[in-house]
Design a protein around this motif. Structure first.
Motif, PDB file in Angstrom:
ATOM      1  N   ILE A 272     -13.362  19.827  15.960  1.00 58.07           N
ATOM      2  CA  ILE A 272     -14.357  20.125  14.918  1.00 58.07           C
ATOM      3  C   ILE A 272     -15.658  20.596  15.553  1.00 58.07           C
ATOM      4  CG2 ILE A 272     -15.803  19.064  13.160  1.00 58.07           C
ATOM      5  CD1 ILE A 272     -13.419  17.377  12.369  1.00 58.07           C
ATOM      6  N   ILE A 273     -16.057  19.925  16.647  1.00 56.98           N
ATOM      7  CA  ILE A 273     -17.291  20.333  17.321  1.00 56.98           C
ATOM      8  C   ILE A 273     -17.172  21.757  17.832  1.00 56.98           C
ATOM      9  CG2 ILE A 273     -18.697  19.907  19.368  1.00 56.98           C
ATOM     10  CD1 ILE A 273     -17.952  16.899  18.885  1.00 56.98           C
TER      11      ILE A 273
ATOM     12  N   LEU B  32     -17.601  24.167  14.940  1.00 59.85           N
ATOM     13  CA  LEU B  32     -19.006  24.205  14.497  1.00 59.85           C
ATOM     14  C   LEU B  32     -19.867  24.972  15.505  1.00 59.85           C
ATOM     15  CD1 LEU B  32     -19.650  20.594  13.138  1.00 59.85           C
ATOM     16  CD2 LEU B  32     -19.322  22.687  11.835  1.00 59.85           C
ATOM     17  N   THR B  33     -19.595  24.767  16.802  1.00 57.94           N
ATOM     18  CA  THR B  33     -20.321  25.505  17.835  1.00 57.94           C
ATOM     19  C   THR B  33     -20.069  27.000  17.678  1.00 57.94           C
ATOM     20  OG1 THR B  33     -19.872  23.645  19.289  1.00 57.94           O
ATOM     21  CG2 THR B  33     -20.716  25.624  20.322  1.00 57.94           C
TER      22      THR B  33
ATOM     23  N   VAL C  61     -19.191  28.730  14.941  1.00 56.82           N
ATOM     24  CA  VAL C  61     -19.884  29.287  13.773  1.00 56.82           C
ATOM     25  C   VAL C  61     -21.379  29.382  14.067  1.00 56.82           C
ATOM     26  CG1 VAL C  61     -20.450  28.914  11.360  1.00 56.82           C
ATOM     27  CG2 VAL C  61     -18.151  28.443  12.155  1.00 56.82           C
ATOM     28  N   GLY C  62     -21.956  28.331  14.659  1.00 54.51           N
ATOM     29  CA  GLY C  62     -23.388  28.340  14.950  1.00 54.51           C
ATOM     30  C   GLY C  62     -23.763  29.430  15.939  1.00 54.51           C
TER      31      GLY C  62
ATOM     32  N   VAL D 264     -12.417  30.745  12.577  1.00 54.02           N
ATOM     33  CA  VAL D 264     -12.163  29.530  11.803  1.00 54.02           C
ATOM     34  C   VAL D 264     -10.671  29.416  11.484  1.00 54.02           C
ATOM     35  CG1 VAL D 264     -12.611  28.387   9.613  1.00 54.02           C
ATOM     36  CG2 VAL D 264     -14.495  29.404  10.872  1.00 54.02           C
TER      37      VAL D 264
ATOM     38  N   TYR E 206      -8.715  28.228  14.388  1.00 53.04           N
ATOM     39  CA  TYR E 206      -8.859  26.781  14.507  1.00 53.04           C
ATOM     40  C   TYR E 206      -7.979  26.057  13.497  1.00 53.04           C
ATOM     41  CZ  TYR E 206     -10.694  22.168  13.721  1.00 53.04           C
ATOM     42  OH  TYR E 206     -10.785  20.814  13.523  1.00 53.04           O
TER      43      TYR E 206
ATOM     44  N   ILE F 276     -19.358  25.410   4.227  1.00 53.44           N
ATOM     45  CA  ILE F 276     -19.616  24.694   5.474  1.00 53.44           C
ATOM     46  C   ILE F 276     -19.305  25.612   6.647  1.00 53.44           C
ATOM     47  CG2 ILE F 276     -18.973  22.703   6.876  1.00 53.44           C
ATOM     48  CD1 ILE F 276     -18.185  21.268   4.344  1.00 53.44           C
ATOM     49  N   MET F 277     -18.269  26.435   6.481  1.00 55.66           N
ATOM     50  CA  MET F 277     -17.831  27.283   7.577  1.00 55.66           C
ATOM     51  C   MET F 277     -18.506  28.654   7.592  1.00 55.66           C
ATOM     52  SD  MET F 277     -15.813  25.678   9.485  1.00 55.66           S
ATOM     53  CE  MET F 277     -14.770  24.234   9.556  1.00 55.66           C
TER      54      MET F 277
ATOM     55  N   LEU G 261     -22.087  20.876   2.512  1.00 56.46           N
ATOM     56  CA  LEU G 261     -21.929  19.711   3.382  1.00 56.46           C
ATOM     57  C   LEU G 261     -22.237  18.418   2.624  1.00 56.46           C
ATOM     58  CD1 LEU G 261     -21.161  19.069   6.291  1.00 56.46           C
ATOM     59  CD2 LEU G 261     -23.589  18.966   6.834  1.00 56.46           C
TER      60      LEU G 261
ATOM     61  N   VAL H 130     -19.170  11.912   9.246  1.00 54.05           N
ATOM     62  CA  VAL H 130     -18.898  13.308   9.593  1.00 54.05           C
ATOM     63  C   VAL H 130     -17.689  13.445  10.506  1.00 54.05           C
ATOM     64  CG1 VAL H 130     -20.618  15.077   9.462  1.00 54.05           C
ATOM     65  CG2 VAL H 130     -21.219  12.922  10.494  1.00 54.05           C
TER      66      VAL H 130
END
Lengths: 305, 278
Positions: free
Chosen positions: A220-221, A224-225, A227-228, A289, A292, B117-118, B155, B277
């Motif tokens: 998950i991290i 998220l990394t 996408v960020g 995504v 993943y 969220i994505m 979220l 989370v």
């Protein structure tokens, strides 16, 4: 149930505000942006051009060079995060979760501090510290006899992007640390005790017992990394400006989108090409995504305790 | 057991953690101490604490005389608090509907709301700006509140609905037998019970809103609507060579966030470790 009781209005009332705001401000503009990339500027306002904008983006040498440059930089930016931020985060979390560690709350709070600072602060702080004029970085290296290693890292094409990626890692390492920490705490004591009965302690215990159990969190991290990183903009804009100097060496997709959409200096703003780049970014993020969700998440084993 | 707590091992653990804590705090420390020093002292001994001779508030005086930081701060507060209120209220309502009732399209609706969220809202910027221009909301704080509400909802709904599934059904059914309406059950029974989760969501929503540069830059760059993040960015850009002023502006931007963080940090950590989370 529903038919027997009639329409349950309260469900609609509970859902309506969130769905309305979310749809109107997020989903419709997203679709609008995707749609806008299919249009161009004609003599009488907007004309439909099909995929011509994408042909320009990927076919015109000037556009495609800038796009591939930004994409390659972005990929490197992401790679640095994966190779530095996540291992460091896991290591810190593993240390923090060791039982009976004193001052754990203090370390946790302190290491998370950079994450709450804004990009504006982070960008300028590091710019000042790494500045050859002020001399904090050169003097500190001098103190340990390594002055020859100092270079104006942010000003050189070869090192600027990596330096900024490491600054970003410094800022965000708190997030993987916290999430992994929470995952490690949720491993039941019985599992650890069983491992100890079998004589598995220390490093082997971490690699063979704990790491497999926290893999879903690491997954998950990572996403998220991803996408960020692929919509990062602020740090580059604050420290290097919208031109992402030196010579576009730190240009990411986010700064490229900003320059194209709003124009910068001699370049005029172009909403259609801007929307085209946003669509390309949307595609990249969607592919990442999906990889993943379908390739990685389904293969991760989840353990129920 | 003894193998896990041996002395060298714990010294090594503390060594690594202290080193990293220093790396994390050092830049903030350097900025704050230097903002209280005179210009010469900043350059001569950047790592020294301010002494009686080198203490100087000239940087803060320049900042407060030049930029309207009080106004920027107020704008940031209004935007953050208003967005937070709507995210928590609307988010909790939607989360309640999704977790409490079975209706056709429930999971589809959950998926639709989780999409955000994505997918980052920034990719819709082009069309959001057009929407705001069309509705005359450019350069208003309302535009920012709307965008941040939409950004925070996915979220918030995701985390809150996980929590609301754990609220006991017996309690709610007891309320229904006593004749409470669904609205009262939500506001009187469920909402107070998920308060810890709300605090976690609040912190997660608040930080990116307070720190955002992209939307204030694009939707509300005018002087009366600048947020503190945008205000300090513009200010620092203009005063690059005035080191006192730049350092003072940075300190002023750091302090409010730090205070808020220290107040909420306990809650944040509790919320994360409670498994919100994961």
């Amino acid at each position: 149930m529903a038919r027997r009781k009639g329409f349950r209005w309260h469900i609609a009332v509970f859902l309506a505000p969130a769905v309305l705001v979310y749809t109107a401000i997020m989903i419709i503009p997203l679709i609008g942006t995707l749609n806008l990339s299919l249009f161009g500027k004609g003599e009488t306002g907007r004309v439909f051009v099909g995929l011509a904008n994408f042909a320009t983006l990927f076919g015109d040498p000037r556009w495609s060079a800038a796009f591939w440059n930004a994409l390659a930089n972005n990929a490197w930016f992401f790679l640095v995060h994966m190779l530095v931020q996540n291992p460091v985060g896991v290591m810190l979390a593993a240390l923090l979760s060791s039982p009976r560690l004193r001052m754990a709350a203090f370390y946790r709070t302190a290491i998370f501090v950079p994450t709450i600072l804004s990009f504006v602060i982070v960008g300028f702080v590091w710019k000042l510290i790494l500045s050859p004029i002020w001399g904090i970085a050169p003097n500190m290296l001098d103190a340990v006899g390594l002055k020859s290693l100092f270079a104006p890292w942010l000003g050189r094409e070869g090192t600027a992007l990596t330096t900024l990626a490491l600054v970003s890692v410094w800022q965000f390492v708190g997030i993987p640390m916290m999430l992994i920490y929470a995952a490690l705490l949720s491993i039941p004591d019985e599992v650890i005790e069983a491992a100890e009965m079998d004589g598995v302690t220390g490093w082997p215990q971490f690699w063979k017992i704990k790491l497999p159990l926290i893999l879903p969190s690491i997954g998950i991290i990572s996403v998220l990394t991803f996408v960020g990183n692929f919509n990062a903009f602020d740090l580059i804009y604050v420290s290097q400006g919208a031109l992402a100097g030196p010579n576009f060496a730190t240009d990411l997709l986010g700064t490229f989108l900003y320059r194209t959409f709003f124009g910068f200096q001699l370049q005029l703003g172009d909403p259609h090409m801007g929307a085209t780049i946003a669509t390309a970014m949307f595609g990249i993020i969607l592919v990442g995504v999906c990889i993943y969700l379908f390739a990685i998440q389904t293969r991760l084993r989840r353990y129920q305790f | 057991m003894s193998a896990r707590h041996s002395l060298p091992r714990s010294i090594a653990a503390h060594g690594i953690l202290i080193t990293y804590t220093l790396i994390a705090l050092f830049p903030v420390f350097v900025i704050v101490i230097n903002s209280f020093k005179s210009r010469q002292a900043i350059f001569r001994e950047p790592l020294a604490l301010p002494t009686r001779e080198t203490f100087d508030l000239i940087g803060f005086q320049t900042v407060l005389a030049q930029g309207d930081f009080f106004q920027y701060f107020q704008n940031s507060m209004i935007v953050t608090v208003a967005s937070l209120f709507f995210v928590l209220l609307f988010g909790a309502m939607a989360a309640f509907a999704l977790s409490e009732y079975r209706f056709r399209g429930n999971s589809l609706m959950g998926l639709y709301l989780a999409l955000g969220i994505m997918i980052p809202i920034r990719l819709g910027t082009v069309a959001i700006l057009q929407l705001m221009v069309a509705t005359g909301l450019v350069n208003t704080l309302t535009a920012l509140v709307l965008v941040y509400t939409a950004q925070g909802l996915p979220l918030a709904i995701f985390i809150l609905s996980e929590f609301m599934r754990n609220v006991s059904d017996d309690l709610k059914n007891a309320g229904r037998i006593d004749g409470l309406s669904e609205y009262r059950i939500f506001f009187r029974l469920v909402l107070p019970l998920v308060r810890p989760a709300m605090a976690t969501v609040a912190v997660f929503t608040m930080i990116p809103i307070w720190n955002d540069l992209w939307f204030p830059l694009i939707l509300a760059p005018s002087e009366p609507t600048k947020t503190i993040t945008l205000g300090s960015q513009v200010f620092i850009g203009q005063f690059v060579t005035n080191w006192n002023a730049v350092l003072a502006a940075l300190s002023l931007a750091i302090v409010p966030v730090m205070v808020l963080y220290l107040i909420f940090s306990r809650q944040l950590i509790r919320g994360i470790t409670a498994g919100a989370v994961k």
